[in-house]
Design a protein around this motif. Structure first.
Motif, PDB file in Angstrom:
ATOM      1  N   ALA A  48      35.737  18.407  46.708  1.00  0.00           N
ATOM      2  CA  ALA A  48      36.099  17.409  47.716  1.00  0.00           C
ATOM      3  C   ALA A  48      34.855  16.735  48.292  1.00  0.00           C
ATOM      4  N   MET A  49      33.808  17.500  48.527  1.00  0.00           N
ATOM      5  CA  MET A  49      32.561  16.928  49.047  1.00  0.00           C
ATOM      6  C   MET A  49      31.926  16.007  48.016  1.00  0.00           C
ATOM      7  N   ARG A  50      31.904  16.443  46.766  1.00  0.00           N
ATOM      8  CA  ARG A  50      31.298  15.647  45.700  1.00  0.00           C
ATOM      9  C   ARG A  50      32.111  14.380  45.411  1.00  0.00           C
ATOM     10  N   GLU A  51      33.417  14.438  45.635  1.00  0.00           N
ATOM     11  CA  GLU A  51      34.240  13.246  45.452  1.00  0.00           C
ATOM     12  C   GLU A  51      33.831  12.170  46.454  1.00  0.00           C
ATOM     13  N   ARG A  52      33.511  12.593  47.653  1.00  0.00           N
ATOM     14  CA  ARG A  52      33.106  11.664  48.704  1.00  0.00           C
ATOM     15  C   ARG A  52      31.642  11.267  48.594  1.00  0.00           C
ATOM     16  N   ARG A  53      30.829  12.202  48.091  1.00  0.00           N
ATOM     17  CA  ARG A  53      29.391  11.950  47.975  1.00  0.00           C
ATOM     18  C   ARG A  53      28.851  12.625  46.717  1.00  0.00           C
ATOM     19  N   PRO A  54      28.927  11.947  45.566  1.00  0.00           N
ATOM     20  CA  PRO A  54      28.563  12.551  44.277  1.00  0.00           C
ATOM     21  C   PRO A  54      27.139  13.114  44.209  1.00  0.00           C
ATOM     22  N   GLY A  55      26.208  12.545  44.913  1.00  0.00           N
ATOM     23  CA  GLY A  55      24.825  12.997  44.827  1.00  0.00           C
ATOM     24  C   GLY A  55      24.456  14.088  45.803  1.00  0.00           C
ATOM     25  N   LEU A  56      25.438  14.689  46.474  1.00  0.00           N
ATOM     26  CA  LEU A  56      25.142  15.722  47.465  1.00  0.00           C
ATOM     27  C   LEU A  56      24.595  16.980  46.794  1.00  0.00           C
ATOM     28  N   PRO A  57      23.412  17.439  47.198  1.00  0.00           N
ATOM     29  CA  PRO A  57      22.909  18.714  46.682  1.00  0.00           C
ATOM     30  C   PRO A  57      23.768  19.866  47.228  1.00  0.00           C
ATOM     31  N   VAL A  58      24.166  20.781  46.343  1.00  0.00           N
ATOM     32  CA  VAL A  58      25.048  21.874  46.734  1.00  0.00           C
ATOM     33  C   VAL A  58      24.522  23.192  46.184  1.00  0.00           C
ATOM     34  N   ILE A  59      24.604  24.217  47.031  1.00  0.00           N
ATOM     35  CA  ILE A  59      24.319  25.587  46.618  1.00  0.00           C
ATOM     36  C   ILE A  59      25.611  26.372  46.788  1.00  0.00           C
ATOM     37  N   ALA A  60      26.086  27.007  45.712  1.00  0.00           N
ATOM     38  CA  ALA A  60      27.268  27.868  45.761  1.00  0.00           C
ATOM     39  C   ALA A  60      26.787  29.305  45.866  1.00  0.00           C
ATOM     40  N   ILE A  61      27.352  30.044  46.822  1.00  0.00           N
ATOM     41  CA  ILE A  61      26.956  31.442  46.978  1.00  0.00           C
ATOM     42  C   ILE A  61      28.175  32.351  46.871  1.00  0.00           C
ATOM     43  N   SER A  62      27.950  33.558  46.385  1.00  0.00           N
ATOM     44  CA  SER A  62      29.017  34.547  46.303  1.00  0.00           C
ATOM     45  C   SER A  62      28.419  35.930  46.139  1.00  0.00           C
ATOM     46  N   GLY A  63      29.075  36.888  46.737  1.00  0.00           N
ATOM     47  CA  GLY A  63      28.700  38.275  46.529  1.00  0.00           C
ATOM     48  C   GLY A  63      29.782  39.020  45.781  1.00  0.00           C
ATOM     49  N   MET A  64      30.885  38.320  45.507  1.00  0.00           N
ATOM     50  CA  MET A  64      32.054  38.958  44.922  1.00  0.00           C
ATOM     51  C   MET A  64      32.241  38.670  43.441  1.00  0.00           C
ATOM     52  N   THR A  65      31.642  37.623  42.942  1.00  0.00           N
ATOM     53  CA  THR A  65      31.903  37.225  41.555  1.00  0.00           C
ATOM     54  C   THR A  65      30.652  36.615  40.932  1.00  0.00           C
ATOM     55  N   ALA A  66      30.602  36.678  39.634  1.00  0.00           N
ATOM     56  CA  ALA A  66      29.538  35.967  38.915  1.00  0.00           C
ATOM     57  C   ALA A  66      29.822  34.480  39.025  1.00  0.00           C
ATOM     58  N   LEU A  67      28.796  33.686  39.068  1.00  0.00           N
ATOM     59  CA  LEU A  67      28.951  32.249  39.250  1.00  0.00           C
ATOM     60  C   LEU A  67      28.704  31.473  37.962  1.00  0.00           C
TER      61      LEU A  67
END
Length: 115
Positions: A48-67
């Protein structure tokens, strides 16, 4: 705390819907998104964020699953993944990598690049 010490202005959200509301009202430089959120998944939030702003730098974090799935998912290219627990220097490196990995002119993932 690490980000505040580094003089980042932080906006926190308790859920995906709260994050989207904050995102709509602010001009963020980067998003750090947990994959497991209340209500919606972090993947849905990133899309949803990328749909509004395609060039947004994003970091995905998780401790529960491999990414591993993130880099091959449509719309999630250039998302930097960070597994919890992580050290402060790993977070700072991920921020730098995310900032370098996207350009504001990027229209979407998987589309042909023009020179």
């Amino acid at each position: 705390m690490v980000l505040r010490v580094q003089h980042f202005e932080i906006v926190e959200a308790a859920s995906a819907s709260e994050a989207l509301q904050a995102f709509e009202g602010l001009s963020l430089d980067i998003a750090i998104v947990d994959i497991f959120l209340q209500g919606k998944s972090g993947v849905d939030l990133i899309l949803a964020m990328r749909e509004r702003r395609p060039g947004l730098p994003v970091i995905a974090i998780s401790g529960m699953t491999a990414l591993d799935f993130v880099s091959s998912s449509p719309g999630l290219c250039n998302v930097v993944c960070l597994r919890k627990p992580f050290r402060p220097n790993q977070l700072l490196r991920a921020i730098e990598t995310a900032r370098k990995s996207v350009r504001p002119s990027v229209a979407g993932c998987g589309e042909g690049a023009s020179a």
